[in-house]
Motif scaffolding. Structure first.
Motif, PDB file in Angstrom:
ATOM      1  N   UNK A   1     -78.638 -35.689 -25.575  1.00 30.37           N
ATOM      2  CA  UNK A   1     -78.985 -35.212 -24.201  1.00 30.37           C
ATOM      3  C   UNK A   1     -79.737 -36.141 -23.645  1.00 30.37           C
ATOM      4  N   UNK A   2     -79.569 -36.851 -22.530  1.00 32.98           N
ATOM      5  CA  UNK A   2     -80.440 -37.781 -21.917  1.00 32.98           C
ATOM      6  C   UNK A   2     -80.612 -37.165 -20.537  1.00 32.98           C
ATOM      7  N   UNK A   3     -82.047 -37.641 -19.971  1.00 29.88           N
ATOM      8  CA  UNK A   3     -82.642 -37.009 -18.972  1.00 29.88           C
ATOM      9  C   UNK A   3     -83.532 -38.147 -18.317  1.00 29.88           C
ATOM     10  N   UNK A   4     -83.222 -38.572 -16.927  1.00 29.46           N
ATOM     11  CA  UNK A   4     -84.120 -39.645 -16.313  1.00 29.46           C
ATOM     12  C   UNK A   4     -85.428 -39.209 -16.118  1.00 29.46           C
ATOM     13  N   UNK A   5     -86.274 -40.449 -16.307  1.00 31.34           N
ATOM     14  CA  UNK A   5     -87.818 -40.244 -16.105  1.00 31.34           C
ATOM     15  C   UNK A   5     -88.047 -40.496 -14.571  1.00 31.34           C
TER      16      UNK A   5
ATOM     17  N   UNK B   1     -83.245 -48.765 -16.070  1.00 35.86           N
ATOM     18  CA  UNK B   1     -83.601 -47.319 -15.648  1.00 35.86           C
ATOM     19  C   UNK B   1     -84.128 -46.599 -17.126  1.00 35.86           C
ATOM     20  N   UNK B   2     -84.926 -45.759 -16.954  1.00 39.05           N
ATOM     21  CA  UNK B   2     -85.554 -45.210 -18.352  1.00 39.05           C
ATOM     22  C   UNK B   2     -85.236 -43.653 -18.520  1.00 39.05           C
ATOM     23  N   UNK B   3     -84.853 -43.146 -19.561  1.00 42.57           N
ATOM     24  CA  UNK B   3     -84.391 -41.939 -19.730  1.00 42.57           C
ATOM     25  C   UNK B   3     -85.157 -41.460 -21.062  1.00 42.57           C
TER      26      UNK B   3
ATOM     27  N   UNK C   1     -87.988 -42.531 -25.777  1.00 43.64           N
ATOM     28  CA  UNK C   1     -87.425 -42.896 -24.382  1.00 43.64           C
ATOM     29  C   UNK C   1     -86.708 -44.327 -24.702  1.00 43.64           C
ATOM     30  N   UNK C   2     -85.302 -44.251 -23.865  1.00 41.20           N
ATOM     31  CA  UNK C   2     -84.576 -45.351 -23.945  1.00 41.20           C
ATOM     32  C   UNK C   2     -84.099 -45.782 -22.581  1.00 41.20           C
ATOM     33  N   UNK C   3     -83.839 -47.156 -22.437  1.00 41.06           N
ATOM     34  CA  UNK C   3     -83.585 -47.725 -21.175  1.00 41.06           C
ATOM     35  C   UNK C   3     -82.083 -48.113 -21.140  1.00 41.06           C
TER      36      UNK C   3
END
Length: 260
Positions: free
Chosen positions: A59-63, A46-48, A24-26
């Motif tokens: 590849x990033x996807x929102x939480x 925002x967290x991804x 998880x990255x912000x």
């Protein structure tokens, strides 16, 4: 040019494969609220969920609000990703990873119930999964298939409309599910929906002989025999050895529905 002859003993071979980025990255965005003298700045965090792909991109996807990855994915170069995102390792291990695992377990329970023909138990598990992540492809397919298997076509229609809009539903990892769903739409006499569904799949995967074959089956049920032949011909252009398509063409010729 440097001398490559060895004058000293070789060093121990370093491990070539380094650990890939996953977790998880912000990302922080500066927003302005109000105008003029009342304007103030606010930092929105925002967290991804992020994971490194085979080609080194990220590849990033929102939480979502339930802390599981959901919604559209975005691919960034590693440099851009590292510039814009900050790691949140504790949040990942304490909160997000357990939520993701629980979601996977819920869907797996739904799959087991559906395979056993326990449709109401399957519906409950898939429904719980969809409440956590309404865009989860496996959960939506499972729920849709469960409704079709017990003849609940109105509920299946709602799932169908949701799946048609989800691009992720047609990714190669879900291929067996979208094929099964389309076949079940046809068997449930939801012919128009099956055609819309396969047309959507073709937009994203136009060189798939199985899709053309499945469309041919739907067109045959509609008694549109010229279109049936057209779809089978396209399937055979991609794979001339496809046994099902060849048998289907031979059947149509034997009935005088296709040219010999």
């Amino acid at each position: 040019m440097a001398d490559h002859s060895m004058t000293t003993p070789p060093k121990e071979h370093a491990q070539q494969t380094k650990e890939r980025i996953k977790g998880v990255f912000s990302s922080q965005v500066l927003t302005k609220i109000g105008t003029g003298t009342t304007m103030r700045k606010s930092i929105q965090k925002s967290y991804f969920f992020a994971q490194e792909l085979d080609d080194g991109n990220i590849e990033v996807q929102p939480l979502n609000i339930n802390y599981v990855p959901s919604g559209p994915k975005q691919v960034l170069s590693k440099d851009e990703f590292l510039d814009k995102f900050s790691p949140e390792p504790e949040f990942y291990t304490v909160t997000v990873m357990p939520k993701m695992r629980e979601l996977e377990k819920t869907i797996a329970r739904g799959d087991r119930h559906r395979k056993r023909g326990e449709t109401f138990s399957a519906e409950m598990e898939y429904g719980n999964a969809v409440r956590v992540d309404e865009e989860n492809v496996r959960a939506n397919f499972g729920l849709g298939l469960t409704y079709l298997e017990r003849g609940a076509t109105d509920k299946a229609q709602d799932i169908f409309e949701r799946l048609v809009k989800l691009e992720a539903a047609y990714e190669s990892e879900h291929k067996h599910l979208f094929n099964e769903f389309g076949i079940n739409l046809r068997k449930s006499k939801m012919i128009d929906q099956a055609l819309d569904y396969y047309a959507r799949a073709l937009e994203l995967s136009e060189n798939d002989e199985n899709l053309y074959y499945n469309i041919a089956r739907v067109q045959f049920d509609r008694k549109d025999f010229p279109k049936t032949v057209e779809m089978l011909t396209k399937a055979l252009e991609i794979n001339p050895e496809m046994p099902e398509a060849n048998k289907f063409i031979d059947f149509l010729k034997s009935k005088g529905l296709a040219q010999s």
